[in-house]
Enzyme design. Structure first.
Site, PDB file in Angstrom:
ATOM      1  N   LYS A   1      -2.331  -3.546   7.026  1.00 26.07           N
ATOM      2  CA  LYS A   1      -1.792  -3.042   5.771  1.00 26.07           C
ATOM      3  C   LYS A   1      -2.727  -3.461   4.633  1.00 26.07           C
ATOM      4  CE  LYS A   1       2.173  -3.324   2.673  1.00 26.07           C
ATOM      5  NZ  LYS A   1       3.574  -3.701   2.516  1.00 26.07           N
TER       6      LYS A   1
ATOM      7  N   LYS B   1      -1.686   1.315   7.527  1.00 19.54           N
ATOM      8  CA  LYS B   1      -1.101   1.769   6.279  1.00 19.54           C
ATOM      9  C   LYS B   1      -2.035   1.458   5.118  1.00 19.54           C
ATOM     10  CE  LYS B   1       2.709   0.629   3.281  1.00 19.54           C
ATOM     11  NZ  LYS B   1       3.743  -0.309   2.982  1.00 19.54           N
TER      12      LYS B   1
HETATM   13  C1  PBG Z   1       6.922  -3.718   1.158  1.00 16.17           C
HETATM   14  C2  PBG Z   1       6.399  -2.347   1.336  1.00 16.17           C
HETATM   15  C3  PBG Z   1       5.594  -1.576   0.472  1.00 16.17           C
HETATM   16  C4  PBG Z   1       5.486  -0.319   1.058  1.00 16.17           C
HETATM   17  C5  PBG Z   1       6.174  -0.370   2.259  1.00 16.17           C
HETATM   18  N1  PBG Z   1       6.718  -1.642   2.422  1.00 16.17           N
HETATM   19  C6  PBG Z   1       5.043  -1.880  -0.857  1.00 16.17           C
HETATM   20  C7  PBG Z   1       3.999  -2.862  -1.057  1.00 16.17           C
HETATM   21  O1  PBG Z   1       3.490  -3.514  -0.146  1.00 16.17           O
HETATM   22  O2  PBG Z   1       3.657  -3.046  -2.236  1.00 16.17           O
HETATM   23  C8  PBG Z   1       4.768   0.877   0.492  1.00 16.17           C
HETATM   24  C9  PBG Z   1       5.212   2.204   0.988  1.00 16.17           C
HETATM   25  C10 PBG Z   1       4.783   3.371   0.169  1.00 16.17           C
HETATM   26  O3  PBG Z   1       3.969   3.261  -0.766  1.00 16.17           O
HETATM   27  O4  PBG Z   1       5.269   4.465   0.468  1.00 16.17           O
HETATM   28  N2  PBG Z   1       6.029  -4.746   1.148  1.00 16.17           N
END
Ligand code: PBG
Length: 313
Positions: A185, A238
């Site tokens: 991520k 992601k």
């Molecule tokens: C929680 C999380 C996030 C997203 C999914 N889980 C936000 C982040 O890490 O700031 C983002 C999903 C999206 O942008 O559609 N940590």
């Protein structure tokens, strides 16, 4: 072989259908609440009762499943809403499983929606403390499993959290609950609209000390390998569209089911361009998602899941 639609269909290498899509839902307290998210047209914050009705439709459309995000009534520095036995997500899971038992329910396991500072873990000084955050994550995952979640999906990017969650689940009797790890991520600008949807923007600093540097690919393979060793059952990359090379590398190296998250910013860019008449919405949806599948993702978390059902059925 490209002469007719039938011939093209016959030799097509990559298929996409609603069953390959997971639809994200944002749950808020209250009743009969359905509030459109400004930066994500067609997506809503919804109360549990509305979400259950939505899930009936999602299931009928043949969509693969849902992933739940919760926005609690109160946030505090300990993220206590994240692991409350009757927290917003825990109650949503119970209601959805009661109403639509066969719909696959995944829960996002993270703290950023539940902390008053918006970070994904316990803040010590000016930074998130990795090891003391693992306890919150484990308690959250176990409380989700107890509520009936089919899969738990940690998205916090703390080191060691898959092992900690696996141990916690096993000790609590949830040996059969799989972990979908947000393994690679990135610290991405494309989460911008989500932070409005989940009311989770960090109040100071950013997430670069725990999420990955967008410039790194080999490091992503190391992150995934660690999560696999720790017991992840499925792994995720992601965002998706800007990281197709990472999806391909992961597909070639790992045999676990591979997910990709077409995140809020990817959704909003396509929607905004289509609104301006600059892109054909339906074709942009199918092309972007087909490309993610072609890169090697088995399934995709996407805000376009219902559109895929409408277009492909
Ligand atoms: C929680 C999380 C996030 C997203 C999914 N889980 C936000 C982040 O890490 O700031 C983002 C999903 C999206 O942008 O559609 N940590």
């Amino acid at each position: 072989m490209r002469r007719t639609a039938e011939l093209r269909d016959m030799v097509r290498e990559t298929r996409l259908g609603p069953g390959d899509c997971i639809y994200p839902l944002f749950i808020v307290p209250g009743e009969d609440v359905k509030r459109e998210i400004g930066a994500m047209p067609g997506n809503y914050q919804m109360s549990i009762d509305v979400a259950v009705r939505e899930c009936e439709e999602i299931h009928q459309l043949g969509i693969g499943g849902i992933i739940l995000f919760g926005i609690p009534a109160v946030k505090d520095e300990h993220a206590s809403g994240a692991y409350a036995e009757h927290g917003i997500v825990q109650e949503a899971v119970r209601a959805i499983k009661r109403g639509v038992p066969r719909l696959v329910v995944i829960t996002d396991v993270c703290n950023c929606e539940y902390t008053d500072h918006g970070h994904c873990g316990r803040v010590v000084g000016n930074d998130v403390d990795n090891d003391t955050t693992l306890d919150w994550l484990t308690r959250s995952a176990v409380s989700h499993a107890r509520a009936g979640a089919d899969i738990v999906a940690p998205s916090d990017m703390m080191d060691g959290r898959v092992a900690a969650i696996r141990k916690g689940l096993d000790e609590a009797g949830f040996q059969k609950t799989p972990i979908l790890s947000y393994a690679a991520k990135y610290a991405s600008v494309f989460y911008g609209p989500f932070r409005e949807a989940a009311e989770s923007a960090p109040q100071f600093g950013d997430r670069r000390s725990y999420q990955m540097d967008p410039a790194n690919a080999r490091e992503a393979m190391r992150e995934i390998a660690l999560d696999v060793e720790e017991g992840a059952d499925m792994v995720m990359v992601k965002p998706a569209g800007p990281y197709l090379d990472i999806i391909r590398m992961a597909r070639d190296r790992f045999d676990l089911p591979l997910a990709a998250y077409q995140v809020s910013g990817e959704f909003s860019m396509i929607r905004a361009a289509a609104r301006n008449g600059w892109l054909d919405l339906d074709r942009a949806i199918l092309e972007s998602l087909t490309s993610i599948r072609r890169a090697g993702a088995d399934f995709i978390l996407t805000y376009f899941a219902k559109d895929v059902a409408r277009l492909i059925g």
